[in-house]
Design an enzyme around this catalytic site. Structure first.
Site, short mmCIF file in Angstrom:
data_model
loop_
_atom_site.label_atom_id
_atom_site.label_comp_id
_atom_site.label_asym_id
_atom_site.label_seq_id
_atom_site.Cartn_x
_atom_site.Cartn_y
_atom_site.Cartn_z
N GLU A 278 0.82 -1.20 0.00
CA GLU A 278 0.00 0.00 0.00
C GLU A 278 0.87 1.26 0.00
OE1 GLU A 278 -4.17 -0.30 1.81
OE2 GLU A 278 -3.09 0.87 3.29
N GLU A 281 2.04 1.72 -3.38
CA GLU A 281 0.92 2.18 -4.22
C GLU A 281 0.70 3.68 -4.02
OE1 GLU A 281 -2.82 0.31 -3.37
OE2 GLU A 281 -3.86 1.32 -5.02
N CYS A 298 -8.45 -2.17 4.13
CA CYS A 298 -8.31 -3.35 4.99
C CYS A 298 -9.62 -3.82 5.58
CB CYS A 298 -7.39 -3.04 6.17
SG CYS A 298 -5.85 -2.32 5.69
N SER A 318 -7.42 1.92 -2.19
CA SER A 318 -6.22 1.16 -2.51
C SER A 318 -6.67 -0.17 -3.08
CB SER A 318 -5.42 0.93 -1.23
OG SER A 318 -4.55 -0.16 -1.42
N LYS A 357 -15.57 -9.90 8.08
CA LYS A 357 -14.54 -10.76 7.50
C LYS A 357 -15.14 -12.08 7.03
CE LYS A 357 -10.81 -8.24 8.02
NZ LYS A 357 -9.99 -7.84 6.87
N GLU A 360 -16.28 -11.19 3.76
CA GLU A 360 -15.17 -10.90 2.85
C GLU A 360 -14.56 -12.17 2.27
OE1 GLU A 360 -11.48 -9.54 4.60
OE2 GLU A 360 -11.16 -8.10 2.99
N GLU A 365 -13.95 -12.36 -5.46
CA GLU A 365 -12.60 -11.89 -5.78
C GLU A 365 -11.55 -12.59 -4.93
OE1 GLU A 365 -15.02 -9.97 -4.58
OE2 GLU A 365 -15.53 -8.39 -6.00
N CYS A 502 -10.48 -1.96 14.70
CA CYS A 502 -10.82 -3.38 14.84
C CYS A 502 -10.95 -3.82 16.29
CB CYS A 502 -9.76 -4.23 14.16
SG CYS A 502 -9.41 -3.67 12.49
#
Lengths: 573, 162, 565
Positions: A278, A281, A298, A318, A357, A360, A365, A502
């Site tokens: 990142e 990037e 994230c 990102s 999560k 996710e 993907e 988190c």
């Protein structure tokens, strides 16, 4: 200051305070149910009723402002009788499945029933009957257990500004649900699970995947490995009964080994990796004129939020996958090859403070290894239950180390769990990589804390880097609206879905409140300080990973395994 | 996609709906007024209408649906051409509302809250319509008040509404 | 409207044209026929009578010499359609289209009253032709309903002719805002919505509250079953409400008003909407009213069918387009009302009192009524009673006077059993309390409340358990569901009373009902919940034997309840 009397004791308190606030000063504990400090103050459940001299009816302590000369009694027989009957009424519309409820012994309603010594429900009438929604990979909504406290609505609407839930119908038929009783899986719900965190009962809970993990562990063919998110080590203690702020890193590793995991790895490792990807990037976007500000990626709730509500801003995200998913992709490629394990036999478990999560890891993907990169996600709460099931007494376990190489990490990876942590970790690396100089102090205090929107400018070489950090999606919205309006000149923005980051995620131990969040944050930075290495680019395992496999940040393999793309979703579709 | 209650064509209906929404764009405070007018236009409030209103006024669909299901006037399902609203005020109750409802059920064959299979009548119970002097009373299509109804008068009353 | 003179000019001109309605014969007109256009008479097909009358007038070539006016509700709904023919003030009842010709050709053209259509007191041989001589009206005192016999509700000039907007003129030109509030305080006017809070004090709080803009709101969400007073005012005299609100706007410094009307009242909405347009046209709403630099306008908000929206905090939510769920008070609307701004909220009847108080003075008003309850109160009389309809009486009138003198007693020689006041928030009052003078306090003492003014009479055939069940059913249905005592508690009460009325009552049910009722009263969030148990408590208090009979003997003496076999 306002002077009043509570249970014959004089108390002075600031104007605008409630009777409940004042009662705390004199040590009078008034029971509450719908009330949730700073989140939900609506006076709906009527459990906190007190007697106020001169008032026609009892008064709800949680919302009633103090007044000069007020005389309050919090525990007269008639008040207690009234509270008890109200509680009995609430229980008369409750399924009473406590023994088989995931919130058994961690339920505010159950606690009240115990405290009030409810021994009989004299009402045998109708109960609310609505179907259970288990469509979402992350959350289960069971309206039968709902006490209509509306905390979930408040947190979803006011804190997260997602507005996936609202009160529907009226009277006895009132239901808290998405419109048209739509499935949580099919709408704008970002699966952040903040609702499950504030629910006093078991009406919204995480989807329990513990049995899947037991099954994998029981399968001799499976090579079962586990990664633990940064925040989990400052949460697990609470999940097994320790004080908030306890750090259970080594005990967690030991416990996971005893459960039978073949390898115990750390998401902190891929957090470090994320910083390199990142960070590069960001540098690329700054130097080559890419879309700025760049925003962290994230936090899966945040990603879904952006896809629904700000699809026009997806280019700002990102392209880096989250540390969990980078780990998943590497585990079934790099690690499998290095260790000589067939990736088809790897069962990849992830321990997260997060419900999103779970969603996710199922996104289409997230199959870049050729398999589902992460097979199953357990929240901190589920891991706590697993430990209990296994009879593991965490407090008495020896502290053990993570396995190499995917368990090697730095303090920078560790602080990903707190709001501002990703930014701080990135700054530690970007500064040193760009300037070639060593930071005098790695602590960027400006990034830390619970403030909803934090802003800073950090001089990195010639470039004053402007950054913003938000936690809680309502705060993200403020910054996003600025971007939309063309008023944001930041380079880099960290967005975390949950308040506090988190460590306050939707999969955290219950209760989670501001006070507890602060303790977990403190523990996080303590853990950071304990680390020998505190900068991601100094992680030797990451360096080795690049040398052996990835070649370079943003390289071809990185692109394939560690980066992703997003899907504009819109709302009401 | 959009369902349409009449035969005017969905696009035309959407246009008319937008005309109702336009003055309230971005103004959540207009929600109840917009819903009322939209129901007048379409006959009920199906999902596509609520979605359009939510987006027009800038509120969540959840909020719109919460409001729709709170107020008795709003309907999620198509209703009959004629609405038979039996007054359930105290005076009507005391003076034979229950008999009136029973007689209506006998004649049209549906319970309160239901619509006849031929979509001719929807039977419903409403709160006091303020015709207490004429109890028991019924209001048809929100405007025609019929008072002091005897069961044998019902067929004759209903005949007026094809 | 720029000055009092301008208003006076309109008033004088119009009053001249309306002299005939004061009993003074006119040189150009033969008669004004005031046909009651209240909801009751409309459903009794009064418009057919009007059509027939017009036809007859044309046929006789005198259509231009007779005006037919559709007024607001005159009160005696059960006699409808009713009409008053001026200048004689002759009261006709139960009119049919076929009666039109007789009235035109006999009464209007020849001056002979149509005997068969005149009112006769029960037992009287001779009819009572003049409206003012009829018992039903003679015992009333009309302040709020001052215009209901006199004006065309769609004519602003009619309203002005009877001193309309003179109070607003006075308030704007001659009084200071504090003076207006003082006058309202001194009058002793209390909110007519039920709770009876001092209107003047409410205005004072709002005037002193921090925050702008401020708002004036009219609660026209008359939801009590059996109450239709506000409807009558809105339909019959909409300008009186507009004027009252504008006066308040001046007093507290507000420029915007909202009138919240329930959707069940389409005619009231239509009349009000028209009246607001006319008031704007005449410069009585809008900018710089009476040249006093005061701006005020009003918007109508239509409810969508939720009883709880009559509760003030719920109504405010509903105005904002949200679910009408009450919120805890404080803050009161005086500090945080519409859009969170200071707001005065009064109901229709309260507003209609204001112009008279300003015009005639607080002392005049305070001389009417009792020590603590001033002025008049409108009641909607219905149920098992001879004369149903709207009556306005001074506070302090006894229930007996209303039921037996004005209301004409119980039909078919049945025995009076109870009168229910205050709707679902009130209670059933038995015969022993018939001599209670009506005011806020005394009704409260006997377990009922003033409420908004519904008054349902019950006779010996009415089962009190069934009535209590009816009200509970209503409350369960209309509970917003926000607070647990009301949401679950009223449901449980209903379930208990339902089993009692089914013959499945259990020993201890009455005590359980009382326990629930007491707790709901003391813990529910809003007025709806806090008063919901009243119908049950009052019927247990006065008719406990009926409950016991249902539970122990499985018997309903009135044969109303159907027991399960």
């Amino acid at each position: 200051m306002i002077n009043l009397t509570i249970d014959n004791q004089k108390v002075a308190i600031e104007e605008g305070s409630t009777i409940l606030d004042a009662a705390q000063i004199v040590g009078a504990k008034i029971p509450t149910l719908c009330y949730l400090k700073e989140i939900n103050v609506i006076g709906a459940c009527r459990i906190c009723m007190v007697e106020v001299q001169g008032a026609r009816t009892f008064v709800p302590a949680c919302v009633a402002p103090v007044a000069e000369g007020m005389v309050v009694r919090t525990n007269t027989p008639s008040v207690i009788k009234a509270r008890k009957l109200v509680l009995e009424l609430i229980l008369s519309d409750h399924p009473m499945e406590c023994l088989t409820c995931v919130r058994n012994q961690n339920c505010e309603l159950q606690t009240l029933a115990e405290e009030f010594g409810i021994s009989e429900i004299r009402f045998d009438g109708a109960k609310t009957e609505y179907p259970i929604d288990d469509s979402s990979p992350a959350l289960i909504r069971d309206p039968r257990k709902c006490v209509l406290c509306r905390r979930c609505i408040s947190v979803c609407t006011n804190v997260q500004t997602v507005q996936a839930l609202a009160a529907e119908n009226r009277g006895f038929d009132t239901l808290i649900a998405p419109a048209f009783n739509d499935k949580l899986a099919d709408m704008e719900c970002v699966q952040c699970g903040q609702c499950s965190l504030v629910c006093p009962t078991g009406a919204i809970v995480e989807k329990d995947d513990v049995d899947k993990v037991w099954a994998a562990l029981a399968d001799p063919k499976k090579h079962v490995l586990v990664q633990t998110a940064p925040a989990t080590r400052v949460q697990l203690g609470e999940a097994v009964g320790a004080e908030p702020g306890s750090i259970f890193t080594g005990q967690m590793v030991a416990g996971l080994r005893r459960l039978g995991f073949d390898k115990v790895f750390d998401t902190d490792f891929t957090a470090d990796l994320t910083i390199l990807e990142e960070g590069n990037e960001l540098l690329q976007r700054v130097t080559q004129g890419g879309t700025l500000p760049m925003i962290t990626s994230c936090s899966p709730g945040w990603i879904k939020f952006c896809e629904h509500f700000y699809p026009d801003l997806l280019d700002h995200l990102s392209t880096c996958k989250s540390p969990q998913q980078m780990f998943g992709a590497l585990a079934k490629t790099y690690y499998a090859k290095k260790e000589g394990v067939d990736p088809a036999d790897i069962y990849s478990v992830s321990i997260m403070p997060c419900t999103a999560k779970k969603y996710e890891c199922q996104r289409p993907e997230m199959f870049s290894s050729g398999y589902q990169d992460v097979d199953v996600v357990l929240t901190s709460r589920e891991l706590g239950r697993m430990f209990k099931q296994a009879g593991l007494d965490c407090s008495n376990l020896p502290e053990e180390e993570y396995d190499a190489p995917l368990g090697i990490s730095t303090g920078a990876g560790e602080i990903f769990g707190a709001s501002g942590g990703v930014m701080e970790a990135a700054l530690r690396t970007v500064y040193e990589v760009v300037t070639g100089q060593t930071l005098e102090s790695v602590d960027f205090e400006v990034c830390r804390g619970l403030t909803g929107v934090k802003e800073a400018t950090v001089q990195v070489g010639d470039l004053p880097v402007k950054v913003a950090i938000t936690n809680g999606l309502g705060n993200a919205r403020k910054v996003l609206d600025k971007i939309r309006a063309g008023e944001a000149d930041y380079h880099f923005i960290e967005v975390m879905t949950c308040p506090g980051g988190c460590i306050g995620g939707g999969g955290s131990p219950i209760p989670t409140n501001t006070n507890i969040r602060l303790k977990r944050i403190d523990a996080t930075y303590t853990e950071d300080e304990r680390m020998v290495l505190r900068k991601s680019h100094e992680n030797p395992a990451v360096t080795a990973l690049y040398e052996e496999f990835l070649e370079k940040p943003l390289g071809h393999k990185s692109h394939k395994l560690l980066h992703t793309h997003y899907t504009p979703r819109g709302v009401n579709k | 996609m959009a369902e349409c209650a009449c035969n005017c064509g969905e696009d035309e209906l959407t246009k008319q709906l937008d005309k109702i929404i336009d003055p309230y764009r971005g103004q959540p405070g207009g929600l109840i007024q917009v819903l009322t007018k939209s129901q007048e236009l379409i006959g009920y409030l199906p999902k596509w209408v609520q979605v359009r209103i939510a987006e027009g006024l800038g509120v969540s669909l959840q909020e719109v649906y919460g409001v729709v299901t709170f107020y008795a006037f709003f309907s999620l399902i198509p209703r009959g051409r004629h609405k038979l609203s039996v007054c359930a005020g105290t005076a009507c109750y005391v003076k034979g509302m229950k008999t009136l409802i029973k007689s209506l059920r006998d004649v049209i064959g549906v319970k309160p809250g239901q619509t006849t299979p031929d979509s001719r009548f929807t039977l419903e119970i409403v709160r006091c319509i303020g015709a207490c002097g004429l109890a028991p009373a019924m209001i048809v299509d929100g405007k025609d008040v019929h008072g002091r109804i005897e069961p044998e008068q019902i067929p004759e009353i209903l005949e007026q509404y094809a | 409207m720029k000055s009092l003179d301008e208003l006076a000019k309109i008033r004088e001109n119009r009053r001249e044209a309306l002299k005939i309605r004061e009993g003074i014969p006119s040189a150009t007109e033969k008669a004004h026929v005031m046909m009651c256009g209240g909801a009751g008479c409309i459903s009794s097909k009064c418009t057919d009578v009007v059509d027939a009358m017009k036809e007859s007038l044309s046929k006789n070539g005198i259509a231009d010499q007779v005006q037919i006016i559709l007024t607001g509700c005159m009160g005696p709904c059960d006699m409808g359609p009713v009409a008053i023919v001026y200048p004689d003030a002759t009261f006709y009842r139960r009119l049919k289209p076929k009666d039109a010709e007789a009235i035109v050709e006999e009464h209007i053209m020849k001056g002979n009253m149509v005997q068969r259509l005149l009112y006769r007191s029960p037992g009287a041989k001779e009819p009572t032709p003049k409206v003012d001589d009829i018992d039903l009206f003679a015992k009333q005192k009309k302040i709020v309903l001052r215009n209901n016999f006199y004006i065309d509700p769609t004519s602003i000039e009619d309203y002005i002719a009877n001193n309309g907007y003179a109070a607003l003129g006075k308030a704007l030109v001659e009084m200071k805002p504090e003076g207006i509030i003082e006058e309202v305080k001194k009058s002793g006017l209390r909110g007519r919505g039920g709770a009876g809070f001092s209107s003047g004090m409410k205005w004072g709080f709002t005037a002193n509250a921090k925050g702008t803009p401020k708002y004036v709101v009219c609660n026209g969400d008359e939801g009590d079953p059996g109450a239709f007073m506000d409807r009558s005012v809105l339909e019959g005299d909409p300008h009186s409400v507009i004027e009252g609100m504008a006066i308040c706007g001046r007093a507290i410094g507000a420029e915007q008003g909202y009138i919240y009307v329930r959707a069940e009242y389409p005619l009231a909405i239509e009349r009000l909407d028209y009246a607001i347009k006319k008031a704007r046209e005449y410069g009585l709403l809008g900018n710089d009213i009476f040249g006093a630099g005061f701006n005020f306008d009003i918007e109508i908000r239509i409810g969508a069918g939720a009883f709880v929206c009559g509760e003030e905090t719920a109504l405010l939510k509903s105005i904002e387009g949200k679910r009408g769920e009450p919120r805890p008070r404080p803050p009161f609307p005086a500090n945080a009302g519409v859009w969170g701004k200071p707001t005065v909220l009064n109901n229709v009847e309260t507003w209609a009192n204001i112009p008279e108080i300003i015009l005639k003075g607080a002392d005049w008003y305070a001389a009417i009524g009792t020590e603590k309850s001033k002025g008049t109160k409108i009641f909607a009389l219905a149920g098992r009673i001879n004369n149903t309809g709207i009556v306005e009486v001074p506070m302090g009138t006894t229930l007996r006077e209303i039921v037996f003198e004005i209301g004409g007693g119980i039909p078919r020689k049945k025995q009076f059993k109870a009168v229910q006041t205050g709707g679902p928030s009130g209670g059933c009052i038995p015969a022993e309390h018939l001599d209670t003078p009506i005011d806020y306090e005394s009704l409260g003492e006997i377990g009922s409340m003033m409420g908004s003014g519904g008054m349902i009479v019950m006779d010996e055939d009415t089962c009190m358990v069934d009535i209590a069940k009816f009200f509970l059913d209503f409350v369960v249905d209309e509970s917003c569901g926000k607070c647990s005592p009301c949401r679950i508690g009223t449901k449980r009460m209903y379930e208990i009373i339902d089993r009692i009325s089914n013959g499945e009552g259990r020993e201890g049910d009455i005590e359980l009902l009382i326990e629930l009722a007491n707790t709901i009263e003391s813990t529910a969030l809003c007025g709806l919940g806090q008063t919901a148990p009243n119908p049950v408590l009052s019927t247990i208090r006065y008719f406990r034997n009926e409950y016991e009979e249902h539970i122990k003997d499985k018997k309903c003496a009135c044969n109303v309840c159907e027991f399960k076999e």
